[in-house]
Design an enzyme around this catalytic site. Structure first.
Site, PDB file in Angstrom:
ATOM      1  N   ARG A 190     -32.744  25.923  12.555  1.00 29.83           N
ATOM      2  CA  ARG A 190     -32.989  25.236  13.821  1.00 29.83           C
ATOM      3  C   ARG A 190     -33.061  26.225  14.982  1.00 29.83           C
ATOM      4  O   ARG A 190     -32.175  27.083  15.137  1.00 29.83           O
ATOM      5  CB  ARG A 190     -31.840  24.237  14.053  1.00 29.83           C
ATOM      6  CG  ARG A 190     -31.831  23.573  15.392  1.00 29.83           C
ATOM      7  CD  ARG A 190     -32.870  22.502  15.488  1.00 29.83           C
ATOM      8  NE  ARG A 190     -32.753  21.749  16.734  1.00 29.83           N
ATOM      9  CZ  ARG A 190     -33.699  20.979  17.203  1.00 29.83           C
ATOM     10  NH1 ARG A 190     -34.848  20.852  16.553  1.00 29.83           N
ATOM     11  NH2 ARG A 190     -33.526  20.306  18.324  1.00 29.83           N
ATOM     12  N   GLY A 248       0.861  -1.181   0.000  1.00 32.95           N
ATOM     13  CA  GLY A 248       0.000   0.000   0.000  1.00 32.95           C
ATOM     14  C   GLY A 248       0.896   1.230   0.000  1.00 32.95           C
ATOM     15  O   GLY A 248       1.297   1.724  -1.064  1.00 32.95           O
ATOM     16  N   GLU A 274      -4.474   7.519  -2.250  1.00 32.87           N
ATOM     17  CA  GLU A 274      -3.435   8.263  -2.991  1.00 32.87           C
ATOM     18  C   GLU A 274      -2.332   8.751  -2.047  1.00 32.87           C
ATOM     19  O   GLU A 274      -1.782   9.831  -2.198  1.00 32.87           O
ATOM     20  CB  GLU A 274      -4.060   9.365  -3.845  1.00 32.87           C
ATOM     21  CG  GLU A 274      -5.013   8.733  -4.863  1.00 32.87           C
ATOM     22  CD  GLU A 274      -5.396   9.574  -6.039  1.00 32.87           C
ATOM     23  OE1 GLU A 274      -4.638  10.471  -6.409  1.00 32.87           O
ATOM     24  OE2 GLU A 274      -6.473   9.307  -6.613  1.00 32.87           O
ATOM     25  N   GLY A 275      -2.044   7.879  -1.073  1.00 31.16           N
ATOM     26  CA  GLY A 275      -1.016   8.150  -0.082  1.00 31.16           C
ATOM     27  C   GLY A 275      -1.625   8.669   1.205  1.00 31.16           C
ATOM     28  O   GLY A 275      -2.341   9.672   1.197  1.00 31.16           O
TER      29      GLY A 275
HETATM   30  N1  CAA Z   1       7.429  12.195  -7.587  1.00 27.81           N
HETATM   31  C1  CAA Z   1       8.317  11.773  -8.504  1.00 27.81           C
HETATM   32  N2  CAA Z   1       9.217  10.804  -8.245  1.00 27.81           N
HETATM   33  C2  CAA Z   1       9.209  10.258  -7.020  1.00 27.81           C
HETATM   34  C3  CAA Z   1       8.293  10.653  -6.018  1.00 27.81           C
HETATM   35  C4  CAA Z   1       7.367  11.664  -6.350  1.00 27.81           C
HETATM   36  N3  CAA Z   1       6.437  12.098  -5.479  1.00 27.81           N
HETATM   37  N4  CAA Z   1       8.490   9.908  -4.909  1.00 27.81           N
HETATM   38  C5  CAA Z   1       9.517   9.093  -5.191  1.00 27.81           C
HETATM   39  N5  CAA Z   1       9.941   9.292  -6.468  1.00 27.81           N
HETATM   40  C6  CAA Z   1      11.044   8.633  -7.167  1.00 27.81           C
HETATM   41  C7  CAA Z   1      12.359   8.950  -6.475  1.00 27.81           C
HETATM   42  O1  CAA Z   1      12.927  10.151  -6.977  1.00 27.81           O
HETATM   43  C8  CAA Z   1      13.189   7.739  -6.857  1.00 27.81           C
HETATM   44  O2  CAA Z   1      13.632   7.851  -8.189  1.00 27.81           O
HETATM   45  P1  CAA Z   1      15.169   7.600  -8.598  1.00 27.81           P
HETATM   46  O3  CAA Z   1      15.556   6.257  -8.100  1.00 27.81           O
HETATM   47  O4  CAA Z   1      15.171   7.733 -10.071  1.00 27.81           O
HETATM   48  O5  CAA Z   1      15.935   8.668  -7.895  1.00 27.81           O
HETATM   49  C9  CAA Z   1      12.172   6.619  -6.829  1.00 27.81           C
HETATM   50  O6  CAA Z   1      10.896   7.224  -7.039  1.00 27.81           O
HETATM   51  C10 CAA Z   1      12.147   5.832  -5.559  1.00 27.81           C
HETATM   52  O7  CAA Z   1      11.932   6.736  -4.530  1.00 27.81           O
HETATM   53  P2  CAA Z   1      12.214   6.421  -3.015  1.00 27.81           P
HETATM   54  O8  CAA Z   1      13.566   5.802  -2.866  1.00 27.81           O
HETATM   55  O9  CAA Z   1      11.918   7.676  -2.280  1.00 27.81           O
HETATM   56  O10 CAA Z   1      11.139   5.285  -2.735  1.00 27.81           O
HETATM   57  P3  CAA Z   1      10.582   4.751  -1.369  1.00 27.81           P
HETATM   58  O11 CAA Z   1      10.382   3.293  -1.509  1.00 27.81           O
HETATM   59  O12 CAA Z   1      11.408   5.246  -0.231  1.00 27.81           O
HETATM   60  O13 CAA Z   1       9.089   5.388  -1.213  1.00 27.81           O
HETATM   61  C11 CAA Z   1       7.171   6.722  -1.343  1.00 27.81           C
HETATM   62  C12 CAA Z   1       8.583   6.424  -1.849  1.00 27.81           C
HETATM   63  C13 CAA Z   1       7.032   8.233  -1.424  1.00 27.81           C
HETATM   64  C14 CAA Z   1       6.908   6.282   0.080  1.00 27.81           C
HETATM   65  C15 CAA Z   1       6.218   6.006  -2.319  1.00 27.81           C
HETATM   66  O14 CAA Z   1       6.323   4.608  -2.197  1.00 27.81           O
HETATM   67  C16 CAA Z   1       4.771   6.415  -2.180  1.00 27.81           C
HETATM   68  O15 CAA Z   1       4.374   7.489  -2.645  1.00 27.81           O
HETATM   69  N6  CAA Z   1       3.944   5.542  -1.557  1.00 27.81           N
HETATM   70  C17 CAA Z   1       2.488   5.754  -1.487  1.00 27.81           C
HETATM   71  C18 CAA Z   1       1.802   5.118  -2.641  1.00 27.81           C
HETATM   72  C19 CAA Z   1       0.444   5.655  -2.838  1.00 27.81           C
HETATM   73  O16 CAA Z   1       0.174   6.846  -2.821  1.00 27.81           O
HETATM   74  N7  CAA Z   1      -0.507   4.741  -3.077  1.00 27.81           N
HETATM   75  C20 CAA Z   1      -1.837   5.117  -3.379  1.00 27.81           C
HETATM   76  C21 CAA Z   1      -2.456   4.123  -4.297  1.00 27.81           C
HETATM   77  S1  CAA Z   1      -3.326   4.785  -5.638  1.00 27.81           S
HETATM   78  C22 CAA Z   1      -4.875   5.136  -5.084  1.00 27.81           C
HETATM   79  O17 CAA Z   1      -5.154   5.241  -3.919  1.00 27.81           O
HETATM   80  C23 CAA Z   1      -5.793   5.428  -6.191  1.00 27.81           C
HETATM   81  C24 CAA Z   1      -7.226   5.291  -5.925  1.00 27.81           C
HETATM   82  O18 CAA Z   1      -7.800   4.268  -6.208  1.00 27.81           O
HETATM   83  C25 CAA Z   1      -7.995   6.469  -5.475  1.00 27.81           C
END
Ligand code: CAA
Length: 379
Positions: free
Chosen positions: A268, A131, A363-364
């Site tokens: 009210r 997630g 979405e996080g």
């Molecule tokens: N924008 C662009 N690039 C990003 C980024 C962002 N916000 N966050 C991370 N990255 C890139 C990093 O720059 C890195 O790239 P490089 O290797 O090229 O430098 C790469 O991604 C990996 O980044 P991290 O090492 O920071 O990765 P991490 O494992 O530590 O975690 C995190 C990053 C921010 C925690 C990420 O995993 C995250 O956002 N998690 C949450 C996921 C999420 O939002 N899920 C929601 C599901 S969709 C949903 O809910 C839709 C629905 O149905 C309504």
């Protein structure tokens, strides 16, 4: 700094407000009770151009800016956050990524229909064990020459059953970590693709949230989005924009709860006068309005940064973090203003309070937004 909306933005606001009153309000309680997806209403949203608002008109989109999109989501979310999330996912998580990174062939085949609202899209990143930790993808896509074989399970997918086009994130090379993740377009009905159970949710109960199962699904190579290994960046960039949509949804839920509270407070009576005459209520309304306005500034700013072509990852995380907290707080206060009537369905605010909670999760989570914000600060 210009705080005035343009004529076009005001027209979008008026159209969305009218749509919400006429098409969404009657039946919103029933859909929530019965967990019924607003299929007809979403179809009409498509016909009115709300499902691909920011897409280039050459792909059947509205060619509008992000601020117009945010304003539309805000208005729809005042009444029905289940309908607005369907629209938000289609616009931000599906159309945006396809337009930015899809091939011309993919755009002609899929984007034109999604932007016109002829079909609905879904974005499939979350898994039972991935997630917040989105890099831990277990779904695999194995390269078989001219196609991939997709296996795995996705969870909590918005538009899970109503969609026809699914953007699926999967691992193509486990040894490469997040650089071994790719994105694919998958169609409903392909052999081995099964729509799983519908989630019985606390809020946004009209939105159809499902798990999805993929067993040896054959995905043509031309359905990969971008290069192999680009999928994680694709998902993160897509979510940066998606968070603006969810922030706008949270803002709309909060603004809807305030509107309902003002109306109720003027009607009210208690202790011989309308409760709006009591300072205890006035202070609540003032706090609610002030926090909503602060959230609106953050949400509109993130949209304006995106429209100006500037980095908006940080701003969209701040907007989502703050607006979702305001939504939770304001809807809880709205129930309090309504007293006993707030706790029953007829007055809408109990649904708004349940709907608000998801904006702090999908979405996080709020904690993920804080990670994005603090990484930006410490970079
Ligand atoms: N924008 C662009 N690039 C990003 C980024 C962002 N916000 N966050 C991370 N990255 C890139 C990093 O720059 C890195 O790239 P490089 O290797 O090229 O430098 C790469 O991604 C990996 O980044 P991290 O090492 O920071 O990765 P991490 O494992 O530590 O975690 C995190 C990053 C921010 C925690 C990420 O995993 C995250 O956002 N998690 C949450 C996921 C999420 O939002 N899920 C929601 C599901 S969709 C949903 O809910 C839709 C629905 O149905 C309504």
């Amino acid at each position: 700094m210009n705080f005035e909306l343009s004529e076009e933005q005001l027209a979008v606001q008026a159209a969305a407000r009218e749509f919400a009153q006429i098409e969404l309000l009657p039946g919103v309680i029933e859909r929530d009770n019965e967990q019924k997806f607003p299929a007809e209403q979403v179809k009409k949203l498509g016909e009115l151009g709300f499902m691909g608002m920011m897409v280039d008109p050459k792909y059947n989109g509205g060619g509008m800016d992000t601020l117009s999109y945010v304003i539309a989501i805000e208005e729809l979310s005042k009444i029905d956050a289940s309908a607005s999330v369907s629209m938000s996912v289609n616009n931000s998580l599906v159309c945006w990524g396809l337009e930015k990174y899809g091939t011309e062939e993919q755009k002609q085949k899929y984007l034109t229909k999604l932007a016109a609202g002829e079909v609905i899209g879904a974005f499939c990143l979350s898994e039972p064990e991935a997630g917040s930790d989105a890099t831990s993808q277990k779904t695999t896509a194995e390269d078989k020459g001219d196609h991939y074989i997709l296996n795995g399970t996705k969870n909590w997918i918005t538009n899970g059953n109503s969609a026809s086009v699914y953007l699926v994130i999967a691992q193509t090379d486990a040894s490469k970590g997040h650089k071994g993740i790719s994105a694919f377009i998958v169609e409903k009905g392909w052999e081995g693709f099964v729509i799983g159970k519908k989630e019985d949710k606390m809020g946004i109960r009209g939105s159809d949230t499902h798990s999805l199962m993929f067993t040896d699904v054959k995905v043509p190579k031309e359905n990969r989005i971008g290069a192999e290994g680009f999928g994680f960046t694709f998902a993160m960039e897509t979510l940066n924009g998606g968070r603006i949509g969810i922030a706008a949804q949270a803002l709309g839920i909060a603004a809807g709860a305030l509107e309902a509270s003002i109306k109720y407070a003027k009607e009210r009576k208690a202790f011989g006068v309308e409760i709006a005459k009591h300072q205890a209520i006035q202070f609540k309304l003032a706090d609610m309005a002030t926090e909503i306005e602060a959230a609106r500034l953050l949400v509109y700013k993130s949209a304006a940064l995106k429209d100006a072509g500037q980095d908006y990852a940080h701003a969209s995380a701040m907007a989502k973090l703050y607006a979702s907290e305001v939504a939770m707080k304001v809807t809880t206060e709205a129930v309090q203003v309504h007293g006993g009537y707030g706790y029953v369905k007829e007055y809408h605010v109990e649904r708004m309070m349940r709907d608000a909670k998801i904006t702090q999760i999908y979405e996080g989570t709020s904690e993920i937004q804080k990670i994005v914000i603090s990484r930006g600060l410490l970079r």
